[in-house]
Design a protein around this motif. Structure first.
Motif, PDB file in Angstrom:
ATOM      1  N   PHE A  32       0.832  -1.205   0.000  1.00 53.95           N
ATOM      2  CA  PHE A  32       0.000   0.000   0.000  1.00 53.95           C
ATOM      3  C   PHE A  32       0.867   1.257   0.000  1.00 53.95           C
ATOM      4  N   ILE A  33       1.898   1.269   0.833  1.00 48.79           N
ATOM      5  CA  ILE A  33       2.771   2.448   0.905  1.00 48.79           C
ATOM      6  C   ILE A  33       3.459   2.677  -0.438  1.00 48.79           C
ATOM      7  N   ARG A  34       3.950   1.607  -1.048  1.00 50.28           N
ATOM      8  CA  ARG A  34       4.638   1.756  -2.339  1.00 50.28           C
ATOM      9  C   ARG A  34       3.702   2.311  -3.405  1.00 50.28           C
ATOM     10  N   GLU A  35       2.443   1.870  -3.392  1.00 52.11           N
ATOM     11  CA  GLU A  35       1.510   2.250  -4.448  1.00 52.11           C
ATOM     12  C   GLU A  35       0.844   3.601  -4.212  1.00 52.11           C
ATOM     13  N   GLU A  36       0.653   3.963  -2.946  1.00 54.73           N
ATOM     14  CA  GLU A  36      -0.216   5.094  -2.648  1.00 54.73           C
ATOM     15  C   GLU A  36       0.453   6.274  -1.947  1.00 54.73           C
ATOM     16  N   ILE A  37       1.597   6.067  -1.323  1.00 55.45           N
ATOM     17  CA  ILE A  37       2.201   7.102  -0.480  1.00 55.45           C
ATOM     18  C   ILE A  37       3.501   7.588  -1.118  1.00 55.45           C
ATOM     19  N   SER A  38       3.620   8.894  -1.272  1.00 57.01           N
ATOM     20  CA  SER A  38       4.778   9.446  -1.979  1.00 57.01           C
ATOM     21  C   SER A  38       5.925   9.838  -1.056  1.00 57.01           C
ATOM     22  N   SER A  39       5.669  10.000   0.233  1.00 53.99           N
ATOM     23  CA  SER A  39       6.726  10.360   1.171  1.00 53.99           C
ATOM     24  C   SER A  39       6.630   9.455   2.395  1.00 53.99           C
ATOM     25  N   PRO A  40       7.707   9.335   3.169  1.00 51.83           N
ATOM     26  CA  PRO A  40       7.693   8.411   4.315  1.00 51.83           C
ATOM     27  C   PRO A  40       6.537   8.704   5.273  1.00 51.83           C
ATOM     28  N   PRO A  41       5.695   7.727   5.535  1.00 47.28           N
ATOM     29  CA  PRO A  41       4.546   7.936   6.421  1.00 47.28           C
ATOM     30  C   PRO A  41       4.869   7.585   7.869  1.00 47.28           C
ATOM     31  N   VAL A  42       3.936   7.896   8.739  1.00 47.72           N
ATOM     32  CA  VAL A  42       3.956   7.416  10.117  1.00 47.72           C
ATOM     33  C   VAL A  42       2.898   6.321  10.224  1.00 47.72           C
ATOM     34  N   LEU A  43       3.312   5.147  10.652  1.00 45.59           N
ATOM     35  CA  LEU A  43       2.364   4.055  10.850  1.00 45.59           C
ATOM     36  C   LEU A  43       1.869   4.066  12.289  1.00 45.59           C
ATOM     37  N   ILE A  44       0.564   3.904  12.458  1.00 42.99           N
ATOM     38  CA  ILE A  44      -0.037   3.807  13.785  1.00 42.99           C
ATOM     39  C   ILE A  44      -0.722   2.446  13.881  1.00 42.99           C
ATOM     40  N   GLY A  45      -0.278   1.642  14.831  1.00 40.54           N
ATOM     41  CA  GLY A  45      -0.832   0.303  14.991  1.00 40.54           C
ATOM     42  C   GLY A  45      -1.430   0.117  16.369  1.00 40.54           C
ATOM     43  N   HIS A  46      -2.634  -0.457  16.412  1.00 42.31           N
ATOM     44  CA  HIS A  46      -3.344  -0.679  17.670  1.00 42.31           C
ATOM     45  C   HIS A  46      -3.479  -2.171  17.935  1.00 42.31           C
ATOM     46  N   SER A  47      -3.195  -2.591  19.162  1.00 43.00           N
ATOM     47  CA  SER A  47      -3.367  -3.969  19.599  1.00 43.00           C
ATOM     48  C   SER A  47      -2.523  -4.908  18.726  1.00 43.00           C
ATOM     49  N   PHE A  48      -3.135  -5.895  18.064  1.00 41.18           N
ATOM     50  CA  PHE A  48      -2.357  -6.752  17.171  1.00 41.18           C
ATOM     51  C   PHE A  48      -1.848  -5.980  15.961  1.00 41.18           C
ATOM     52  N   GLY A  49      -2.523  -4.885  15.616  1.00 43.07           N
ATOM     53  CA  GLY A  49      -2.007  -4.023  14.560  1.00 43.07           C
ATOM     54  C   GLY A  49      -0.655  -3.443  14.929  1.00 43.07           C
ATOM     55  N   GLY A  50      -0.438  -3.218  16.225  1.00 49.85           N
ATOM     56  CA  GLY A  50       0.862  -2.751  16.684  1.00 49.85           C
ATOM     57  C   GLY A  50       1.949  -3.779  16.445  1.00 49.85           C
ATOM     58  N   LEU A  51       1.596  -5.054  16.573  1.00 56.51           N
ATOM     59  CA  LEU A  51       2.574  -6.113  16.303  1.00 56.51           C
ATOM     60  C   LEU A  51       2.929  -6.143  14.815  1.00 56.51           C
ATOM     61  N   ILE A  52       1.945  -5.882  13.963  1.00 53.04           N
ATOM     62  CA  ILE A  52       2.210  -5.820  12.523  1.00 53.04           C
ATOM     63  C   ILE A  52       3.146  -4.655  12.209  1.00 53.04           C
ATOM     64  N   VAL A  53       2.931  -3.515  12.854  1.00 53.46           N
ATOM     65  CA  VAL A  53       3.827  -2.370  12.654  1.00 53.46           C
ATOM     66  C   VAL A  53       5.238  -2.720  13.123  1.00 53.46           C
ATOM     67  N   GLN A  54       5.345  -3.424  14.243  1.00 54.15           N
ATOM     68  CA  GLN A  54       6.665  -3.839  14.719  1.00 54.15           C
ATOM     69  C   GLN A  54       7.358  -4.744  13.705  1.00 54.15           C
ATOM     70  N   SER A  55       6.596  -5.639  13.099  1.00 53.04           N
ATOM     71  CA  SER A  55       7.154  -6.514  12.070  1.00 53.04           C
ATOM     72  C   SER A  55       7.629  -5.704  10.872  1.00 53.04           C
ATOM     73  N   TYR A  56       6.837  -4.707  10.493  1.00 53.52           N
ATOM     74  CA  TYR A  56       7.229  -3.849   9.369  1.00 53.52           C
ATOM     75  C   TYR A  56       8.555  -3.148   9.673  1.00 53.52           C
ATOM     76  N   ILE A  57       8.665  -2.593  10.869  1.00 56.01           N
ATOM     77  CA  ILE A  57       9.889  -1.881  11.250  1.00 56.01           C
ATOM     78  C   ILE A  57      11.093  -2.818  11.193  1.00 56.01           C
ATOM     79  N   SER A  58      10.929  -4.034  11.702  1.00 52.76           N
ATOM     80  CA  SER A  58      12.036  -4.994  11.685  1.00 52.76           C
ATOM     81  C   SER A  58      12.454  -5.326  10.263  1.00 52.76           C
ATOM     82  N   ASN A  59      11.473  -5.522   9.386  1.00 53.84           N
ATOM     83  CA  ASN A  59      11.787  -5.804   7.985  1.00 53.84           C
ATOM     84  C   ASN A  59      12.460  -4.611   7.324  1.00 53.84           C
ATOM     85  N   MET A  60      11.973  -3.424   7.624  1.00 55.76           N
ATOM     86  CA  MET A  60      12.566  -2.213   7.059  1.00 55.76           C
ATOM     87  C   MET A  60      14.021  -2.075   7.490  1.00 55.76           C
TER      88      MET A  60
END
Length: 242
Positions: A32-60
């Protein structure tokens, strides 16, 4: 799931028994970020969504440290301006929370299990309120959000056994990503120890918002959490502009 559909709330229900894995959810965000976002975004993750954000950060961060960075980072997990974890499941998953509740608060553990695993929140106003909201929350608002949650919970987000087997998420160097880690004093799901666990993992001082429950973005008094996030975002913007 196509990211263009996801942003409109029109995603197809996946064919499997669960909505996906930590890896597929993380990849969906990256796509989604690659297709839709032109500049570095801030991700906000809630509950298990927060775990997904943590996974994204680790991969990044993993791609950032690879030999062909920045090309690999740009193509797979684009850079973030920062991230906010709200009442997030800790990096080690929810197993520690579950065992702690079983040993210290067995009644609460039973209620959480019934509410989430058995989806009892969908049919019980009182259990839905106790699980997600403050006691002061008006019933008509709880009913409104209860209906919305039922519609958005057609499949479990994860297979928890497989998820916990893949955790913890890989650690990242200190101060490598701007992070705000928030919890709620009346959280029925992620307790104070869970908030502290996440904060220690990332070596960040946590913020616990008084008087709010797990779904703080919907809870009465949601403005408290919103103001903290907005203030943090303003400071982040000023720091990046300096």
């Amino acid at each position: 799931m196509k990211s263009k559909q996801a942003k409109k709330g029109e995603s197809d229900v996946p064919p499997g028994a669960v909505a996906g894995t930590l890896e597929t959810h993380t990849s969906d965000i990256a796509n989604f970020i690659r297709e839709e976002i032109s500049s570095p975004p801030v991700l906000i993750g809630h509950s298990f969504g927060g775990l997904i954000v943590q996974s994204y950060i680790s991969n990044m961060m993993n791609k950032r440290s690879s030999d062909d960075w920045p090309s690999s980072a740009d193509s797979l997990h684009p850079e973030l301006a920062g991230a906010v974890l709200v009442c997030s499941v800790p990096p080690n998953g929810n197993s520690g929370l579950v065992w702690r509740y079983l040993l210290t608060k067995p009644v609460a553990a039973f209620k959480v299990t019934m509410s989430l695993a058995a989806k009892a929140f969908a049919n019980s106003l009182s259990l839905c309120k106790e699980t997600f909201f403050s006691p002061e929350m008006e019933d008509h608002l709880v009913l409104r959000y209860q209906e919305l949650m039922k519609e958005s919970s057609k499949l479990p987000l994860f297979d928890l056994k497989k998820l916990n087997a893949s955790l913890p998420v890989p650690s990242i160097p200190r101060n490598s990503v701007d992070l705000l880690i928030m919890g709620a004093s009346n959280d029925f799901i992620v307790d104070a120890e869970g908030l502290t666990e996440t904060a220690k993992f990332y070596q960040v001082e946590p913020v616990c918002v008084e008087g709010l429950a797990h779904d703080m973005m919907l809870d009465c008094g949601w403005e408290k959490g919103a103001h903290i996030i907005l203030s943090w975002l303003n400071n982040l913007h000023n720091d990046r502009a300096a």
